[in-house]
Design an enzyme around this catalytic site. Structure first.
Site, PDB file in Angstrom:
ATOM      1  CG  ASN A  92      -8.450   1.279  -0.087  1.00 39.69           C
ATOM      2  OD1 ASN A  92      -8.455   2.340  -0.685  1.00 39.69           O
ATOM      3  ND2 ASN A  92      -7.984   0.165  -0.633  1.00 39.69           N
ATOM      4  CD1 TRP A 146     -12.113   9.296  -6.228  1.00 39.25           C
ATOM      5  CD2 TRP A 146     -13.769   8.497  -7.503  1.00 39.25           C
ATOM      6  NE1 TRP A 146     -13.243   9.245  -5.449  1.00 39.25           N
ATOM      7  CE2 TRP A 146     -14.279   8.767  -6.203  1.00 39.25           C
ATOM      8  CE3 TRP A 146     -14.637   7.989  -8.462  1.00 39.25           C
ATOM      9  CZ2 TRP A 146     -15.612   8.541  -5.854  1.00 39.25           C
ATOM     10  CZ3 TRP A 146     -15.967   7.759  -8.122  1.00 39.25           C
ATOM     11  CH2 TRP A 146     -16.441   8.028  -6.835  1.00 39.25           C
ATOM     12  CD  GLU A 172      -2.912  -0.967   0.009  1.00 42.99           C
ATOM     13  OE1 GLU A 172      -3.470   0.131  -0.202  1.00 42.99           O
ATOM     14  OE2 GLU A 172      -3.057  -1.961  -0.721  1.00 42.99           O
ATOM     15  CD1 TRP A 213     -17.442  10.832 -18.537  1.00 46.96           C
ATOM     16  CD2 TRP A 213     -18.054   8.951 -17.499  1.00 46.96           C
ATOM     17  NE1 TRP A 213     -16.302  10.111 -18.278  1.00 46.96           N
ATOM     18  CE2 TRP A 213     -16.645   8.955 -17.639  1.00 46.96           C
ATOM     19  CE3 TRP A 213     -18.665   7.858 -16.882  1.00 46.96           C
ATOM     20  CZ2 TRP A 213     -15.849   7.922 -17.172  1.00 46.96           C
ATOM     21  CZ3 TRP A 213     -17.860   6.826 -16.411  1.00 46.96           C
ATOM     22  CH2 TRP A 213     -16.482   6.851 -16.559  1.00 46.96           C
ATOM     23  CD1 TRP A 252     -13.400   9.558 -14.788  1.00 44.69           C
ATOM     24  CD2 TRP A 252     -12.253  10.673 -13.233  1.00 44.69           C
ATOM     25  NE1 TRP A 252     -12.444  10.298 -15.439  1.00 44.69           N
ATOM     26  CE2 TRP A 252     -11.726  10.990 -14.503  1.00 44.69           C
ATOM     27  CE3 TRP A 252     -11.686  11.255 -12.105  1.00 44.69           C
ATOM     28  CZ2 TRP A 252     -10.648  11.865 -14.683  1.00 44.69           C
ATOM     29  CZ3 TRP A 252     -10.620  12.135 -12.269  1.00 44.69           C
ATOM     30  CH2 TRP A 252     -10.115  12.433 -13.540  1.00 44.69           C
ATOM     31  CD1 TRP A 287      -0.940  -0.683  -4.223  1.00 47.83           C
ATOM     32  CD2 TRP A 287      -1.452   0.591  -5.983  1.00 47.83           C
ATOM     33  NE1 TRP A 287      -1.437  -1.505  -5.202  1.00 47.83           N
ATOM     34  CE2 TRP A 287      -1.765  -0.761  -6.293  1.00 47.83           C
ATOM     35  CE3 TRP A 287      -1.691   1.567  -6.940  1.00 47.83           C
ATOM     36  CZ2 TRP A 287      -2.301  -1.128  -7.524  1.00 47.83           C
ATOM     37  CZ3 TRP A 287      -2.226   1.202  -8.175  1.00 47.83           C
ATOM     38  CH2 TRP A 287      -2.514  -0.137  -8.452  1.00 47.83           C
TER      39      TRP A 287
END
Length: 469
Positions: free
Chosen positions: A337, A378, A270, A302, A355, A273
């Site tokens: 998360n 996102w 993590e 969208w 998004w 990331w």
């Protein structure tokens, strides 16, 4: 010599490269923080995080005072005003050099460039927010990695070979100073549920490593459990550094885990990331400008369903795990998360809503709102980001709930109207409620997931058709 340390999102005295180097040669050190309330609003950051920032600024003020370092708070409504304000203040006090840790958003980078061009003294800038410095991990062709897995392999190889640098707090530079209380202006929402200060962050880090590091991989996905670190608010404001997290892992396990299956590796991953998203933000400035990582996905069609967006925001979608997560966010300013992935997938792949609307909604409410991680998460969920094969990943909100909140404990905590629903039907409660609680107010599912999933895949397939023409 007189050195000035400009604090930004690095509210700590330990493992702070700018502060450490400013104080290393016995110079007189002064600290400054420039508050920009208008820019805070322009960036859509939350009132709860602003309260947390204010409380941690005061904690930093007290720590610096104990080291004999005075902290001054200046106010400029927006970044564009900072260079002139800082230059006037600096030149009246005769500093020899400015020290600061790098900030990575495009607005912050433009501000810093303007400051460096305006000031007449040296400006020394450091990496204080990543384990591995931005831009130092590249492919053989010299480009930034666009997919996480090869980046992570390169990151692990670098840290395995070179380690990481952990700096102590500087020694006291003089007698302790008295300090006046500091408090930032603007809209505030209480963040008292999160203890402020570097010591509180360090204590949470130690407790997490002792209690949960080894089984983090098994417990992290279950929102009803206390299985995550809950350290993101401290990392977002730099109250805690990623190097300190690595040191805590090493202290607990006696070594860093470098391969999957080793205890602690899942949490270390993590942190990788986190570095990845921050490296991306530096390498691709468009990510700071509301643009998709994959330019072709800007053509996605969208939905403009404002009613659907409002239902998602309010936790009234008819999907219990989604609604519980969104109501938790509204009330606490934080979200687990796994739930972030579920609700982001629902907004983009079930409701087919851009998004960027979800990204902004999160930023305006999260206590740990931070551009690189929020944007990266996102875009990963939406299928527009740095990922090898993202578009056909569509989370089923019902099966996600069944898998990660099987008994419905988290759902009942945030959806009191489902308090009496049995666990066997808690993730699809409508038939049971219609029979046993006629007249209930919980909404029907606003979309059929199977059909919505097919439509989401078709949206991305349409991009391929455009390329083929």
């Amino acid at each position: 010599m007189r050195h000035l340390v400009w604090f930004r999102t690095d509210f700590r005295v330990a493992d702070n490269p700018a502060l450490y180097d400013a104080a290393a040669d016995g110079a007189e050190v002064t600290a400054v923080y420039v508050d920009c309330p208008g820019q805070w609003q322009d960036h859509g950051k939350s009132a709860m995080q602003r309260d947390f920032l204010s409380r941690n600024l005061q904690a930093l003020n007290e720590q610096l005072a104990q080291l004999g370092i005075a902290l001054t708070v200046l106010t400029a409504d927006r970044f564009v005003e900072v260079p002139a304000l800082l230059a006037e203040w600096v030149e009246a006090r005769g500093f020899d050099a400015l020290y600061a840790n790098r900030e990575i958003g495009i607005d912050e980078r433009r501000r810093d460039k303007a400051v460096q061009q305006t000031l007449t003294m040296p400006c020394r800038v450091y990496n204080g927010d990543c384990v591995v410095d931005h831009g130092s991990l590249t492919t053989r062709s010299g480009d930034m990695y666009k997919v996480f897995t090869p980046f992570a392999k390169s990151w692990l190889a670098r840290v395995g070979a070179s380690g990481y640098r952990l700096l102590p707090a500087p020694a006291a530079l003089g007698e302790p100073l008295s300090c006046e209380p500091l408090s930032l202006s603007g809209e505030r929402v209480s963040s008292e549920a999160w203890p402020a200060g570097e010591a509180a962050a360090a204590q949470r880090l130690t407790q997490f490593c002792q209690r949960s590091l080894r089984d983090y991989g098994e417990r992290r996905d279950f929102p009803a459990e206390d299985g995550t670190s809950s350290l993101s608010p401290y990392l977002a404001l730099g109250i805690l550094s990623p190097n300190q997290c690595l040191a805590a892992i090493e202290a607990e396990l006696e070594q860093l885990p470098f391969s999957r299956g080793e205890p602690g590796f899942v949490w270390l991953n993590e942190l990788i990331w986190r570095d990845f998203y921050r490296h991306l933000l530096v390498a691709f400035p468009r990510l700071s400008m509301g643009r998709a990582f994959k330019p072709d996905t800007e053509a996605l069609q969208w939905s403009r369903d404002d009613d659907g967006f409002r239902a998602w925001c309010a936790g009234q979608t008819g999907y219990p795990i989604v609604d519980a997560a969104m109501r938790c966010l509204k009330q606490t300013g934080w979200m687990h998360n796994r739930l972030r992935m579920i609700v982001a997938s629902f907004l983009t792949k079930d409701l087919h809503i851009d998004w960027r609307r979800g990204e902004a909604w999160f930023m305006a409410r999260l206590i740990d709102g931070e551009l690189a991680a929020n944007n990266g998460g996102w875009q990963w969920a939406a299928g527009t980001g740095a990922d090898a094969a993202p578009y056909f990943r569509v989370f089923n909100p019902t099966t996600q709930g069944e898998r990660f909140d099987a008994e419905g404990d988290f759902i009942r905590r945030w959806l009191p109207e489902l308090a009496e629903v049995p666990a066997r039907v808690i993730h699809a409660p409508h038939d049971w409620m219609d029979t046993h609680q006629p007249g209930h107010s919980y909404p029907k599912p606003m979309v059929d997931h199977a059909r919505a999933r097919l439509h989401a895949i078709a949206m991305f397939d349409a991009l391929k058709d455009r390329e083929a023409v």
